[in-house]
Design a protein around this motif. Structure first.
Motif, PDB file in Angstrom:
ATOM      1  N   GLU A  73       0.815  -1.213   0.000  1.00 28.32           N
ATOM      2  CA  GLU A  73       0.000   0.000   0.000  1.00 28.32           C
ATOM      3  C   GLU A  73       0.854   1.271   0.000  1.00 28.32           C
ATOM      4  OE1 GLU A  73      -2.554  -3.279   1.246  1.00 28.32           O
ATOM      5  OE2 GLU A  73      -0.552  -2.604   1.836  1.00 28.32           O
ATOM      6  N   GLN A  74       2.079   1.191   0.490  1.00 29.92           N
ATOM      7  CA  GLN A  74       2.947   2.356   0.504  1.00 29.92           C
ATOM      8  C   GLN A  74       3.682   2.556  -0.829  1.00 29.92           C
ATOM      9  OE1 GLN A  74       2.835   0.257   3.345  1.00 29.92           O
ATOM     10  NE2 GLN A  74       1.413   1.836   4.079  1.00 29.92           N
ATOM     11  N   HIS A  75       3.574   1.583  -1.737  1.00 33.01           N
ATOM     12  CA  HIS A  75       4.251   1.678  -3.037  1.00 33.01           C
ATOM     13  C   HIS A  75       3.272   1.284  -4.151  1.00 33.01           C
ATOM     14  CE1 HIS A  75       8.187   2.201  -1.100  1.00 33.01           C
ATOM     15  NE2 HIS A  75       7.790   1.268  -0.241  1.00 33.01           N
ATOM     16  N   PRO A  76       2.253   2.092  -4.373  1.00 35.67           N
ATOM     17  CA  PRO A  76       1.251   1.726  -5.384  1.00 35.67           C
ATOM     18  C   PRO A  76       1.819   1.683  -6.792  1.00 35.67           C
ATOM     19  CG  PRO A  76       0.929   3.974  -4.614  1.00 35.67           C
ATOM     20  CD  PRO A  76       1.963   3.375  -3.731  1.00 35.67           C
ATOM     21  N   GLU A  77       2.933   2.349  -7.044  1.00 38.00           N
ATOM     22  CA  GLU A  77       3.490   2.352  -8.401  1.00 38.00           C
ATOM     23  C   GLU A  77       3.934   0.958  -8.836  1.00 38.00           C
ATOM     24  OE1 GLU A  77       6.773   2.973  -5.466  1.00 38.00           O
ATOM     25  OE2 GLU A  77       4.795   3.876  -5.794  1.00 38.00           O
ATOM     26  N   ARG A  78       4.196   0.062  -7.879  1.00 39.97           N
ATOM     27  CA  ARG A  78       4.614  -1.299  -8.240  1.00 39.97           C
ATOM     28  C   ARG A  78       3.443  -2.153  -8.716  1.00 39.97           C
ATOM     29  NH1 ARG A  78       7.926  -2.836  -2.711  1.00 39.97           N
ATOM     30  NH2 ARG A  78       9.429  -1.090  -2.711  1.00 39.97           N
ATOM     31  N   TYR A  79       2.228  -1.721  -8.435  1.00 44.44           N
ATOM     32  CA  TYR A  79       1.056  -2.576  -8.664  1.00 44.44           C
ATOM     33  C   TYR A  79       0.063  -1.896  -9.597  1.00 44.44           C
ATOM     34  CZ  TYR A  79       3.179  -4.694  -4.569  1.00 44.44           C
ATOM     35  OH  TYR A  79       4.073  -5.264  -3.693  1.00 44.44           O
ATOM     36  N   ARG A  80       0.585  -1.148 -10.566  1.00 42.05           N
ATOM     37  CA  ARG A  80      -0.315  -0.504 -11.515  1.00 42.05           C
ATOM     38  C   ARG A  80      -0.905  -1.497 -12.511  1.00 42.05           C
ATOM     39  NH1 ARG A  80       3.274   4.922 -12.978  1.00 42.05           N
ATOM     40  NH2 ARG A  80       3.022   5.955 -10.939  1.00 42.05           N
ATOM     41  N   ASP A  81      -0.191  -2.569 -12.781  1.00 42.21           N
ATOM     42  CA  ASP A  81      -0.651  -3.517 -13.785  1.00 42.21           C
ATOM     43  C   ASP A  81      -0.965  -4.895 -13.199  1.00 42.21           C
ATOM     44  OD1 ASP A  81       1.900  -4.139 -13.106  1.00 42.21           O
ATOM     45  OD2 ASP A  81       2.681  -4.264 -15.170  1.00 42.21           O
ATOM     46  N   ARG A  82      -1.038  -5.007 -11.894  1.00 44.94           N
ATOM     47  CA  ARG A  82      -1.395  -6.288 -11.274  1.00 44.94           C
ATOM     48  C   ARG A  82      -1.924  -6.047  -9.867  1.00 44.94           C
ATOM     49  NH1 ARG A  82       2.887  -8.332  -7.848  1.00 44.94           N
ATOM     50  NH2 ARG A  82       4.737  -6.986  -7.906  1.00 44.94           N
ATOM     51  N   PRO A  83      -2.779  -6.935  -9.363  1.00 41.94           N
ATOM     52  CA  PRO A  83      -3.299  -6.765  -8.006  1.00 41.94           C
ATOM     53  C   PRO A  83      -2.296  -7.242  -6.957  1.00 41.94           C
ATOM     54  CG  PRO A  83      -4.254  -8.716  -8.989  1.00 41.94           C
ATOM     55  CD  PRO A  83      -3.410  -8.064 -10.064  1.00 41.94           C
ATOM     56  N   ILE A  84      -2.502  -6.791  -5.749  1.00 43.00           N
ATOM     57  CA  ILE A  84      -1.721  -7.277  -4.613  1.00 43.00           C
ATOM     58  C   ILE A  84      -2.305  -8.628  -4.191  1.00 43.00           C
ATOM     59  CG2 ILE A  84      -0.956  -6.782  -2.272  1.00 43.00           C
ATOM     60  CD1 ILE A  84      -1.758  -3.815  -2.871  1.00 43.00           C
ATOM     61  N   PRO A  85      -1.535  -9.705  -4.212  1.00 45.22           N
ATOM     62  CA  PRO A  85      -2.102 -11.012  -3.841  1.00 45.22           C
ATOM     63  C   PRO A  85      -2.049 -11.249  -2.326  1.00 45.22           C
ATOM     64  CG  PRO A  85       0.110 -11.305  -4.684  1.00 45.22           C
ATOM     65  CD  PRO A  85      -0.166  -9.830  -4.750  1.00 45.22           C
TER      66      PRO A  85
END
Length: 813
Positions: A73-85
């Motif tokens: 949640e503190q690094h949303p740029e890593r998950y722009r193209d995939r969900p957090i599992p």
């Protein structure tokens, strides 16, 4: 790398209630919450990563993430193209330590509890629905009495009364020496022997009470979300995806108190515990009272009559408690009837102690002979169970005719059939214990046959019930053979369609036959009523015939049929010996399997699969049934979804496989209406309609599933024709986007190719994530949660749908 935990967090107040999600100003992050299916799975398997971290929960059930995703949640740029599992692991709720193997002994209680939830759909039939619940609870009470009576038969009748009263038997059993009449000790009087032997069934009832109370604290004490919705049956604000007119009717599984039945379980626990103690007291005091009425002795007969009257009064109170109140689901009912749950078992135990003191009073002229009159008790229990099942069938048909649903199994008779199955299981277990103990005590003799028999043996009715088992198996062979032929014909009919589905590849007759056989075998799940219905009907008729035979003849079948011709005599003796052998062997295998499961984790995992299906439902009919894991799992999932969406204003896909899809749907039903607008549901290999919708129509029938479709933002269900468990949801005609996608191609590759030089396995119920359709549908659901979200460059497939990256979403169990 083994799972590790975050540093301990400050202790929160009890049952916090996350606020309902507000409409977000931005799309926010996306979360995929994975829920595994039957058999369980490790966090490492579900997340496809050996490094996992427990985010919240405990060793029994918890939510995990990959180590690299803990601060997602503190690094949303890593998950722009995939969900957090995230992975929710609940397998330890059903297949944890070795003590859970002992739950096999509670199998009849679990089965009768299922019958409570199998009633047909009912609208405006409140009194009939209440009558249905009362009848099932009475059947459940009869099973407690039957189990206690079987323990009394073994300890009081066979051991203390018969074997200890016959020197030829007690001299061969050193542990019975101090009870033997040959030694003439203080314990040799029949009443004192009975009072001492009563400790065995009393300890059994106390153990059942303890297990029920302990498992409630461990599994079912998780209070669901409260304070987010009113008590009415209508959602205050339908989700944005709702396209129908009018408010959305909240299904029963969405009511605040559905997953928290503390008050009813406590009342039923007190009633069943008291019934067990009263059954033991009646067995002890009854023999002494009959002796005092027959002869003039040192104990006045009026004392026995007063104790028997008190026992009858206690039984009426137990019936009143069982019949008076059912489940309260419209609101969270946290009240306890403390006086009732405290004093009812205590008074029953006091009556048992009084009965033991009365029976232990010195009666020098009293001698035990023959057997205790157990035939009457077992006959009354059997007739009572049969009558209750028949009345339950009439009530079920009445409910079904008022609101018929074609997909409901056996025209609404699923509940009565399963209740009959529970009674049959209870009878086999009680009869198996009695038969084996009697054979063991009697040595080389055959109890009841009069040839070299040392003791009288168990009640005649139990021998008659064992004798009908071979007949039942012969009758079972007929529908089994018909289903076998039908499956073979269905497989032959499927072969041309399979060749057309793989038309780009050269046909291989052996490969085609293999796929066709698997698909035809998977369809057998829908034919279960063809077997279960006739078997339970035959069980009811054969049970009635056994009661009549025992009452009319008063002898075991082998003696009752003497003089009716050599053929009938030989058939009767063969049925009696074979049935007794099968009952005993079945009980031995039952105990052996439980012992193996206690020591072997893999066997315990297999038993856990049985509990995954059977203990999903709360204990509404029998308090001694194995605990309901969903009363822990559903609040866990609902709390996590509500808390995460409220905190991040993000989008969430809850992804459930097999039984996990049922848990996921139940948790979504528990969410506030506003929160459901931020949640998508992805199910695969799901039995939600194929099994639950057909067998539990009042809770997963067309009405509740349509309500789910209207209230959740979006829903997609994947299924295969080769899957024996999962299937369609059958909401294709409902308003809104289509739910089902399938049947998915299985196997993905027909034969050997350059890309796949080895034959591809037919996956059936497992590994739905291996199909590319899974990732496509997950990405499409996330996009539909926020249609205005711009697509990221470079992540579209040929069809224009976003291509999923990252998590494999592995959640198969």
């Amino acid at each position: 790398m083994s799972a590790h935990r975050h540093p301990p967090r400050p202790r929160e107040r009890a049952t916090p209630v996350p606020p309902a999600t507000q409409a977000p100003q931005s799309p926010g992050p996306a979360l995929e919450l994975l829920v595994h299916g039957v058999g369980g799975a490790t966090p490492q398997e579900m997340l496809d990563d050996p490094r996992t971290v427990r985010i919240t929960g405990d060793a029994t059930a918890a939510i995990y993430r990959r180590a690299e995703d803990t601060d997602a949640e503190q690094h949303p740029e890593r998950y722009r193209d995939r969900p957090i599992p995230e992975a929710y692991c609940w397998s330890n709720l059903t297949s944890g330590n070795g003590s859970r193997a002992l739950w096999l002994l509670l199998l009849p209680f679990m089965v009768v509890n299922l019958a409570h939830w199998m009633r047909p759909t009912a609208r405006s039939r409140t009194r009939t629905v209440r009558l249905y619940g009362v009848l099932v609870r009475l059947v459940a009470l009869s099973l407690t009495v039957l189990l206690t009576a079987a323990a009394c038969e073994v300890a009081l009748d066979l051991a203390a009364w018969q074997c200890a009263g016959v020197p030829n038997c007690s001299n061969q059993r050193s542990w019975l020496g101090f009870l033997s009449t040959a030694q003439g000790g203080w314990w040799s009087q029949p009443g004192r022997r009975l009072a001492l032997a009563a400790l065995v069934p009393t300890a059994l009832v106390a153990l059942l009470w303890f297990l029920s109370n302990r498992t409630w604290s461990a599994y079912e004490s998780q209070r669901p979300l409260t304070g987010t919705e009113p008590d009415e049956d209508l959602d205050p604000a339908p989700a944005p995806a709702t396209t129908g007119t009018g408010p959305v009717v909240r299904p029963a599984l969405g009511r605040p108190g559905f997953w928290y039945g503390r008050r009813l379980v406590a009342r039923l626990r007190a009633a069943h515990t008291a019934a067990g103690f009263l059954t033991v007291a009646a067995s002890v005091a009854g023999a002494a009272a009959r002796h005092d009425r027959a002869v003039t002795g040192p104990v006045p007969g009026i004392i026995g009559r007063l104790i028997e009257a008190a026992l009858v009064l206690g039984g009426l109170v137990v019936l009143w408690v069982v019949c008076r109140r059912g489940r309260s689901e419209r609101r969270l009912d946290n009240r306890l009837d403390r006086a009732l749950i405290t004093y009812l078992p205590g008074v029953a135990l006091a009556l048992l102690v009084l009965a033991a003191v009365y029976a232990g009073w010195s009666r020098p002229d009293w001698a035990s002979s023959g057997a205790l009159p157990g035939d009457l008790a077992f006959s009354v229990i059997t007739l009572g169970q049969g009558t209750l099942v028949v009345v339950l069938a009439v009530v079920s048909l009445s409910l079904y005719r008022r609101t018929p649903e074609p997909r409901t199994v056996m025209y609404g008779l699923g509940g009565p059939v399963v209740a009959m199955l529970a009674c049959a299981l209870g009878g086999v277990m009680s009869g198996g214990v009695s038969q084996r103990v009697a054979d063991w005590l009697d040595g080389p003799g055959t109890p009841g046959m009069g040839r070299s028999s040392v003791i009288e043996g168990p009640p005649v009715l139990l021998s008659w019930q064992a004798s009908v088992i071979p007949v039942l198996l012969v009758l079972l062979a007929v529908p089994a053979l018909l289903l076998l032929v039908r499956t073979w014909l269905a497989a032959r009919a499927l072969e041309p369609g399979i060749d057309r589905a793989y038309e780009d590849e050269r046909p291989d007759p052996a490969r085609t036959r293999q796929i066709a056989r698997i698909q035809a075998a998977a369809a057998l799940t829908d034919s279960a009523p063809w077997i279960l219905g006739p078997v339970c009907g035959a069980t009811l008729l054969l049970g009635a015939a056994a009661v009549c035979g025992a009452w009319v003849s008063g002898q075991v079948p082998g003696l009752a049929m003497k003089g009716n011709g050599p053929f009938i005599e030989s058939v009767a003796q063969a049925a009696q010996s074979t049935g007794s052998w099968m009952v005993g062997l079945g009980f031995i295998l039952f105990v052996t399997w439980g012992r193996r499961a206690y020591r072997d984790a893999s066997a315990r995992r297999t038993i856990g699969i049985l509990w995954d299906v059977g203990t999903f439902w709360p204990r509404a009919a029998h308090p001694f049934a194995p605990p309901c894991y969903a009363e822990r799992a559903v609040p866990d999932l609902a709390s996590r979804m509500s808390a995460w969406t409220a905190l991040t204003r993000g989008r969430l896909v809850i992804s459930g496989h097999s039984q996990g899809s049922v848990l996921a749907a139940s948790a979504v039903w528990q969410l506030p209406a506003e929160t459901r607008g931020r949640v998508a549901l992805l199910t695969y290999g799901s039995p939600i309609e194929r099994l639950y919708g057909r067998w539990f129509p009042a809770y997963f029938g067309p009405g509740p599933l349509h309500a789910m479709h209207r209230s959740v933002h979006c829903w997609r269900n994947l299924w295969r024709a080769t899957d024996p468990i999962g299937g369609r949801v059958r909401l294709d005609q409902a308003p809104g986007p289509e739910v089902d996608r399938g049947p998915l191609k299985d196997p993905l590759v027909y034969g050997r190719t350059r890309e796949h030089p080895l034959p591809e396995a037919v996956l059936g119920h497992s590994d739905y994530q291996a199909d590319p359709v899974f990732a496509q549908e997950r990405a499409a659901l996330l996009e539909r949660l926020d249609p205005v979200l711009p697509r990221q460059a470079g992540v579209e497939d040929a069809a224009g749908a976003p291509r999923a990256q990252g998590s494999s979403g592995r959640s198969s169990g």
